[in-house]
Every structure is written in structure tokens, then in C-alpha cells.
Design a protein around this motif. Structure first.
Motif, PDB file in Angstrom:
ATOM      1  N   GLY A 427     -38.614 -18.260   8.913  1.00  0.00           N
ATOM      2  CA  GLY A 427     -37.945 -19.548   8.744  1.00  0.00           C
ATOM      3  C   GLY A 427     -36.438 -19.410   8.784  1.00  0.00           C
ATOM      4  N   ASP A 428     -35.907 -18.383   8.125  1.00  0.00           N
ATOM      5  CA  ASP A 428     -34.455 -18.157   8.154  1.00  0.00           C
ATOM      6  C   ASP A 428     -33.974 -17.852   9.575  1.00  0.00           C
ATOM      7  OD1 ASP A 428     -34.212 -18.570   5.446  1.00  0.00           O
ATOM      8  OD2 ASP A 428     -34.399 -16.447   4.932  1.00  0.00           O
ATOM      9  N   ALA A 429     -34.799 -17.116  10.353  1.00  0.00           N
ATOM     10  CA  ALA A 429     -34.423 -16.806  11.738  1.00  0.00           C
ATOM     11  C   ALA A 429     -34.363 -18.078  12.578  1.00  0.00           C
ATOM     12  CB  ALA A 429     -35.417 -15.815  12.341  1.00  0.00           C
ATOM     13  N   TYR A 430     -35.329 -18.972  12.386  1.00  0.00           N
ATOM     14  CA  TYR A 430     -35.301 -20.247  13.108  1.00  0.00           C
ATOM     15  C   TYR A 430     -34.076 -21.068  12.716  1.00  0.00           C
ATOM     16  CZ  TYR A 430     -39.996 -20.019  15.204  1.00  0.00           C
ATOM     17  OH  TYR A 430     -41.090 -19.695  15.973  1.00  0.00           O
ATOM     18  N   LEU A 443     -40.813 -22.030   6.374  1.00  0.00           N
ATOM     19  CA  LEU A 443     -40.462 -21.910   4.960  1.00  0.00           C
ATOM     20  C   LEU A 443     -41.492 -22.605   4.072  1.00  0.00           C
ATOM     21  CD1 LEU A 443     -36.630 -22.493   5.300  1.00  0.00           C
ATOM     22  CD2 LEU A 443     -37.732 -20.366   4.577  1.00  0.00           C
ATOM     23  N   GLN A 444     -42.011 -23.735   4.513  1.00  0.00           N
ATOM     24  CA  GLN A 444     -43.061 -24.412   3.754  1.00  0.00           C
ATOM     25  C   GLN A 444     -44.330 -23.569   3.706  1.00  0.00           C
ATOM     26  OE1 GLN A 444     -43.152 -28.174   5.842  1.00  0.00           O
ATOM     27  NE2 GLN A 444     -41.790 -29.160   4.340  1.00  0.00           N
ATOM     28  N   LYS A 445     -44.610 -22.865   4.806  1.00  0.00           N
ATOM     29  CA  LYS A 445     -45.759 -21.954   4.820  1.00  0.00           C
ATOM     30  C   LYS A 445     -45.547 -20.812   3.810  1.00  0.00           C
ATOM     31  CE  LYS A 445     -49.582 -20.088   6.430  1.00  0.00           C
ATOM     32  NZ  LYS A 445     -50.917 -20.701   6.234  1.00  0.00           N
ATOM     33  N   GLN A 452     -43.901 -19.071  -5.807  1.00  0.00           N
ATOM     34  CA  GLN A 452     -42.784 -18.549  -6.587  1.00  0.00           C
ATOM     35  C   GLN A 452     -41.715 -17.888  -5.696  1.00  0.00           C
ATOM     36  OE1 GLN A 452     -43.914 -16.247  -9.986  1.00  0.00           O
ATOM     37  NE2 GLN A 452     -45.607 -17.587 -10.535  1.00  0.00           N
ATOM     38  N   ASN A 453     -41.752 -18.158  -4.409  1.00  0.00           N
ATOM     39  CA  ASN A 453     -40.773 -17.578  -3.487  1.00  0.00           C
ATOM     40  C   ASN A 453     -39.455 -18.354  -3.598  1.00  0.00           C
ATOM     41  OD1 ASN A 453     -39.213 -16.842  -1.168  1.00  0.00           O
ATOM     42  ND2 ASN A 453     -41.079 -16.114  -0.173  1.00  0.00           N
ATOM     43  N   MET A 454     -38.586 -17.866  -4.447  1.00  0.00           N
ATOM     44  CA  MET A 454     -37.319 -18.548  -4.718  1.00  0.00           C
ATOM     45  C   MET A 454     -36.457 -18.672  -3.459  1.00  0.00           C
ATOM     46  SD  MET A 454     -36.875 -19.299  -7.999  1.00  0.00           S
ATOM     47  CE  MET A 454     -37.590 -18.932  -9.595  1.00  0.00           C
ATOM     48  N   LEU A 455     -36.392 -17.604  -2.682  1.00  0.00           N
ATOM     49  CA  LEU A 455     -35.516 -17.615  -1.506  1.00  0.00           C
ATOM     50  C   LEU A 455     -35.947 -18.675  -0.494  1.00  0.00           C
ATOM     51  CD1 LEU A 455     -34.965 -13.772  -0.940  1.00  0.00           C
ATOM     52  CD2 LEU A 455     -33.410 -15.422  -1.981  1.00  0.00           C
ATOM     53  N   ALA A 456     -37.251 -18.921  -0.400  1.00  0.00           N
ATOM     54  CA  ALA A 456     -37.723 -19.962   0.514  1.00  0.00           C
ATOM     55  C   ALA A 456     -37.234 -21.340   0.067  1.00  0.00           C
ATOM     56  CB  ALA A 456     -39.247 -19.936   0.598  1.00  0.00           C
ATOM     57  N   TYR A 457     -37.249 -21.585  -1.236  1.00  0.00           N
ATOM     58  CA  TYR A 457     -36.742 -22.860  -1.760  1.00  0.00           C
ATOM     59  C   TYR A 457     -35.245 -22.992  -1.477  1.00  0.00           C
ATOM     60  CZ  TYR A 457     -40.988 -24.091  -4.359  1.00  0.00           C
ATOM     61  OH  TYR A 457     -42.262 -24.459  -4.711  1.00  0.00           O
ATOM     62  N   ILE A 458     -34.510 -21.915  -1.682  1.00  0.00           N
ATOM     63  CA  ILE A 458     -33.060 -21.969  -1.438  1.00  0.00           C
ATOM     64  C   ILE A 458     -32.776 -22.262   0.025  1.00  0.00           C
ATOM     65  CG2 ILE A 458     -30.937 -20.602  -1.447  1.00  0.00           C
ATOM     66  CD1 ILE A 458     -32.052 -19.109  -3.884  1.00  0.00           C
ATOM     67  N   SER A 459     -33.502 -21.587   0.938  1.00  0.00           N
ATOM     68  CA  SER A 459     -33.294 -21.813   2.377  1.00  0.00           C
ATOM     69  C   SER A 459     -33.677 -23.233   2.765  1.00  0.00           C
ATOM     70  CB  SER A 459     -34.113 -20.808   3.190  1.00  0.00           C
ATOM     71  OG  SER A 459     -33.647 -19.492   2.991  1.00  0.00           O
ATOM     72  N   LEU A 460     -34.769 -23.735   2.191  1.00  0.00           N
ATOM     73  CA  LEU A 460     -35.181 -25.113   2.487  1.00  0.00           C
ATOM     74  C   LEU A 460     -34.129 -26.116   2.032  1.00  0.00           C
ATOM     75  CD1 LEU A 460     -39.015 -25.352   1.739  1.00  0.00           C
ATOM     76  CD2 LEU A 460     -37.859 -25.977   3.854  1.00  0.00           C
ATOM     77  N   SER A 461     -33.594 -25.903   0.853  1.00  0.00           N
ATOM     78  CA  SER A 461     -32.578 -26.841   0.362  1.00  0.00           C
ATOM     79  C   SER A 461     -31.326 -26.795   1.237  1.00  0.00           C
ATOM     80  CB  SER A 461     -32.225 -26.525  -1.088  1.00  0.00           C
ATOM     81  OG  SER A 461     -31.585 -25.263  -1.195  1.00  0.00           O
ATOM     82  N   SER A 462     -30.951 -25.592   1.674  1.00  0.00           N
ATOM     83  CA  SER A 462     -29.782 -25.470   2.560  1.00  0.00           C
ATOM     84  C   SER A 462     -30.030 -26.188   3.882  1.00  0.00           C
ATOM     85  CB  SER A 462     -29.473 -23.994   2.817  1.00  0.00           C
ATOM     86  OG  SER A 462     -29.145 -23.329   1.621  1.00  0.00           O
ATOM     87  N   ALA A 463     -31.263 -26.072   4.394  1.00  0.00           N
ATOM     88  CA  ALA A 463     -31.597 -26.755   5.654  1.00  0.00           C
ATOM     89  C   ALA A 463     -31.521 -28.268   5.492  1.00  0.00           C
ATOM     90  CB  ALA A 463     -32.993 -26.336   6.106  1.00  0.00           C
ATOM     91  N   MET A 464     -31.997 -28.742   4.363  1.00  0.00           N
ATOM     92  CA  MET A 464     -31.961 -30.183   4.125  1.00  0.00           C
ATOM     93  C   MET A 464     -30.518 -30.695   3.986  1.00  0.00           C
ATOM     94  SD  MET A 464     -35.092 -31.234   4.261  1.00  0.00           S
ATOM     95  CE  MET A 464     -35.227 -30.012   5.567  1.00  0.00           C
TER      96      MET A 464
END
Length: 534
Positions: A427-430, A443-445, A452-464
Motif C-alpha cells: 500500500g505504501d508503494a502504491y 492498506l485496508q487489506k 493492530q497494524n498501526m503503520l497501516a492506519y497511519i498511512s491510510l490517514s495520510s492518504a486521506m
């Protein structure tokens, strides 16, 4: 024996074949697998200055003490900036150099060696043949692609070059007893240590070379010769252990039974030996076979049998010098890299086999020596040709896997589709390539697989936020805050989330707890200082 024209042509053939197989890497881009940390977002290498030079020689970086690696990247950046071609070309050039040095080391090791007789002692093997086989396998082997095609692994390329130079010079010293060769060997060892801590394995390898040449271990000279090498190995071993703790790679807070690292090491060693023989189903990431600290599946205990098999094998071949040298060389150089200590979450990276594999290639070359004057040699030659063609084809294909972050993580997900971290990295690469829809989906996957994947939540919020959807970004962060966490990294990630939500007191509380668990991470102090300033 002088370095004849046959040796020159043998090296040319090896380098040409190796270069062809690795050519696709010259079109590769940066990935989000540490290339951003080491190059794209690293002010240390982006500014050639005395202060930066002083800093890289007096501090740790990303779990390592490897100032020469950072200096090398700094010089490349001063020429090429963030254009990937020169980095790839440099790595490929260093791999070609290392392949040549592998040839020279075997050339020197077998020079005037009594082991180069055939099984019936009626004919002599051409001296170029064994170094040629070892260098060709080293140059083409698919397990080496990560070390060569991953830009960040400049450290592998550099430490290996200096280590092989050191071994070459030490072998010349043993043969000729010329002090300059000894001094050069020690100097190259120091440069190798300054490139990567894995070089510490060279020190015990010197005893292996002594044994190969039947040097008497009762001699005081043999022991005094090793003092500077082992002193350097001890110093840099301690430095790199502190570096691992300092940057959070050592899992100090992991609760596991004492036998679990041994079982994991057995698992890793078994797979490494198999993948050296047949490098298929490779991945940029290999997850642990069981959750750390949880009961080990009964089938995992079967892997511990590898140690008994190795002991029996070594006992049976102890009088076959070249074969014995090869297996012990491999074990010396791989033993520190098989997760006897729980470090990081990738249990068996391919890159750790770059230098150790030379030992296994020496063992394969022994087969040629053993059957050189028999009617089986044509079959062995045919096998080697087919094997090298297979390695070359696999390597040519795998270098393209490292084209960019998307190709790297998609390839890993074909092997391990249920690993949340891989989806997060994809997700971060995309997102790095401005592909919002695919990035958010990946990232949702990741969150679906690991809530509990904190980094995925952080990346999602940054994308939004980047997409102007600040309300949705806030929702993701609020969900992440509700996750019960333990462990330094998760606490640090939640502190980042609290900070983004301007909940600074909660963020400081998490950082303080994390520092109680691991007081060696400088980034935690830095983040805590920023919160106090705010």
C-alpha cells in the motif's frame, strides 16, 4: 604457478555470463524497502560535508555501524542524486568485482595444493577449473539477487569485497610468509568491518585456512597472528550489538522459551541449505513459522535434526580437505545470521548467504576434482552446464522483481498472501506512486489481516489527508488509538497517532513506557523532545 592466459579467459567468461544475467537490474528504480531510509530521505548522505562525515563515523544507523557503506552512498548521491541508474550500476560493478575476487581466492587457496589430484592420482586437474566453477556459481546464483539488485545492500557488496581481499592476502601470507600480505589482510579486514558487521566471521576463517595448509596449532606464531583479527572482531561485534539495541532491532521485550531460538535457527539453516541447492520460491520477506513466544508446532522440531546430519557429514568427510573446508567455511559465515538471537521480523533473508555460499560452491567443485579422470566426469559437466543455465535464467528473471516497490511486495505476497506487513508495504508503494485507490485497498487489506497494524492506519490517514478527506483520516486515527498495544515499536507507533491527533500527553506517556522497555532508541528521545517543545 603464474596467472596464465587460461585464468584470464576463465574470468572473462564468468564476468560476461554474470553481467548478462544481471543486466535487467540497470532499469530498476528505488523501492520502499529501506532505499528511502538510506538514500531518498537520508540527509546524512545527501550533503557531502565534514560534519556529516564525522557523524557517520561516530554513530549508528538503521541498526548497524557501517560508515563506509554510508560514505559510498554519499559519494554516489553527490554524482547521481536520486537517479537510480548509477546506484544499480555501482552494485553490479561491485558484484563483478566480488566474483573476480572469489576466483582469486580459490586460485590462491588451491595454488600448489596437494588436494588437486584426481581420484586415481593419474592426472592433474587444470588449475583454472575449480576457481572457475566456484566463481561462475557465485556470479550466477539466484540467491544473491537481493544483495546485488537491492540498492540498500551496498553494504553487502562492500563488506564482501574487502573480506575476500583479506582472505586472498592471508592465504598468500600463509604460503609465502611475507609480512606485507599479513598487513594487507588486516587492513582489508578493518575496511570490511567498517562496511558491515557480518565481516566478523573472517577471524575464525583464518584458522580454517591454517588447518587446510596443515599449519601446526602448537606454534605460538599461529596464535599471535590472530590477536589483531580477533580484537577487531570483538570490538566491531560489540559495536554492532549496541547498534541493534540502539535502533530497536533486538527484541528485548519478547518472552520466549530458551529453546525457541535454537528451533528457529535449525529451521533457517535447513531452508538456507535447500535454497542454495535449488533457489526457488524466493521472497523478499520470510515470516516466522510460528508467532513468537507461542507453542512451537511439533513438526518444527524435525528441523533440529539438521545439526546431527551435519555432524555426521563432517565426521565422514574430515579427511577430504577441500570438501571439509567448504562446509566449515559455510557454517562459520552463516552461523551468526540464522536467528540464534530474535532480531527483526524477517527470519531468513536471502542476502545473508552472499559470502557463505562460497563454501557450498567449493564443495560442488570438489565433485569435479573427485571424478575428474573417471568416465563420470562428462555426466558431471553436463549437470553443471544445465545447473548454471537454470541459475542464469532464474537470476535474469528475479532481477526484474526488484524493479520497484510494487513488484517487490507483489512477488512476496504470492508466497505469503496472509502477511499483513506485506500488504502494508505494498500500500505504501502504491501511495508513493500516487495510486490512491490501489494503495488504500492494500492498506485496508493489511488492517483486515492485522487489526493492530498501526503503520497501516497511519498511512491510510495520510492518504486521506492528501486526498482532502480529513474527516475520514481522523476516523482512522481514532480507531488506531483504541488498539491495546505492547512492545516498543507499537507504543512508538501509537505515540505518533496521538501526536497527529494533538493528544500530546497520551503520546508522551506511550514514549516514556517505550523508553522504559528499551532505553537505547534515539528516535524515541527525539520524538519525546519534539512533544515537549510543542
Amino acid at each position: 604457478m603464474r596467472f596464465s592466459q587460461q585464468h584470464t579467459w576463465a574470468i572473462i567468461v564468468v564476468l560476461f555470463a554474470t553481467c548478462i544475467c544481471y543486466l535487467p537490474m540497470l532499469n530498476n528504480q528505488f523501492t520502499n524497502y529501506s532505499d528511502d531510509v538510506y538514500i531518498l530521505k537520508n540527509p546524512l548522505i545527501q550533503h557531502l560535508s565534514l560534519s556529516n562525515l564525522q557523524y557517520i563515523f561516530t554513530s549508528y544507523f538503521d541498526g548497524h555501524y557501517h560508515p563506509l557503506t554510508l560514505l559510498s552512498l554519499m559519494l554516489t548521491y553527490s554524482i547521481a542524486g536520486d537517479s537510480p541508474f548509477l546506484y544499480q550500476l555501482t552494485n553490479l560493478s561491485l558484484h563483478l568485482l566480488n566474483t573476480t575476487l572469489a576466483y582469486l581466492f580459490l586460485y590462491q587457496l588451491t595454488l600448489s595444493s596437494p588436494t588437486l589430484s584426481t581420484s586415481d592420482n593419474k592426472s592433474q586437474i587444470p588449475h583454472y577449473l575449480l576457481p572457475f566453477i566456484v566463481a561462475l556459481l557465485f556470479g550466477l546464483h539466484t540467491l544473491h539477487v537481493e544483495s546485488v539488485a537491492r540498492i540498500t545492500e551496498r553494504k553487502d557488496m562492500l563488506f564482501s569485497a574487502f573480506l575476500l581481499l583479506s582472505l586472498w592476502q592471508y592465504t598468500r601470507y600463509v604460503q609465502q610468509q611475507q609480512i606485507p600480505n599479513y598487513v594487507w589482510s588486516l587492513a582489508f579486514f578493518l575496511l570490511s568491518l567498517l562496511s558491515k558487521g557480518q565481516a566478523v566471521a573472517l577471524a575464525p576463517t583464518l584458522w580454517l585456512i591454517d588447518s587446510y595448509y596443515n599449519r601446526s596449532f602448537r606454534s605460538k606464531q599461529i596464535w599471535t597472528e590472530k590477536i589483531p583479527f580477533f580484537a577487531l572482531a570483538l570490538l566491531f561485534g560489540i559495536l554492532n550489538l549496541f547498534a541493534q539495541r540502539y535502533t530497536g532491532y533486538v527484541w528485548n521485550n519478547v518472552n520466549m522459551p530458551f529453546y525457541e531460538p535454537f528451533v528457529h535457527a535449525s529451521y533457517v539453516l535447513t531452508h538456507y541449505l535447500a535454497k542454495n541447492l535449488l533457489p526457488i520460491q524466493l521472497s523478499v520477506f520470510y515470516p516466522y513459522p510460528n508467532a513468537i513466544g507461542e507453542p512451537i508446532p511439533p513438526t518444527m522440531w524435525l528441523y533440529t535434526g539438521i545439526w546431527l546430519l551435519l555432524a555426521l557429514f563432517i565426521y565422514r568427510i574430515k579427511y577430504h580437505k577441500l570438501l571439509f573446508f567448504g562446509i566449515i567455511f559455510y557454517l562459520i559465515h552463516i552461523i551468526l545470521m540464522i536467528r540464534l538471537l530474535p532480531i527483526a521480523d524477517n527470519i531468513m533473508p536471502d542476502r545473508y548467504n552472499y559470502v557463505p555460499s562460497i563454501g557450498l560452491f567449493i564443495m560442488l567443485s570438489w565433485i569435479v576434482q573427485r571424478f575428474y579422470s573417471t568416465n563420470k566426469i562428462k555426466i558431471i559437466y553436463a549437470f553443471l552446464v544445465i545447473y548454471c543455465l537454470l541459475l542464469g535464467a532464474l537470476t535474469f528473471w528475479r532481477t526484474q522483481i526488484w524493479h520497484d516497490g510494487k513488484s517487490v511486495w507483489n512477488d512476496a505476497l504470492q508466497q505469503y498472501p496472509h502477511v499483513a506487513q506485506l500488504w502494508q508495504n505494498l500500500g505504501d508503494a502504491y501511495l508513493h506512486q500516487q495510486d490512491l485507490s490501489n494503495g488504500v485497498a492494500a492498506l485496508q487489506k493489511a488492517i483486515e489481516l492485522d487489526p493492530q497494524n498501526m503503520l497501516a492506519y497511519i498511512s491510510l490517514s495520510s492518504a486521506m489527508v492528501a486526498n482532502g478527506q480529513t474527516n475520514i483520516a481522523q476516523q482512522y486515527l481514532q480507531k488506531a488509538c483504541q488498539i491495546p498495544v505492547q512492545g516498543v515499536n507499537n507504543l512508538a507507533n501509537r505515540a505518533t497517532i496521538f501526536s497527529l491527533l494533538s493528544q500530546r500527553q497520551q503520546a508522551m506517556r506511550d514514549l516514556q513506557i517505550a523508553l522504559q522497555q528499551n532505553p537505547y532508541q534515539a528516535k524515541l528521545y527525539f520524538n519525546l523532545a519534539l512533544l515537549h517543545l510543542q
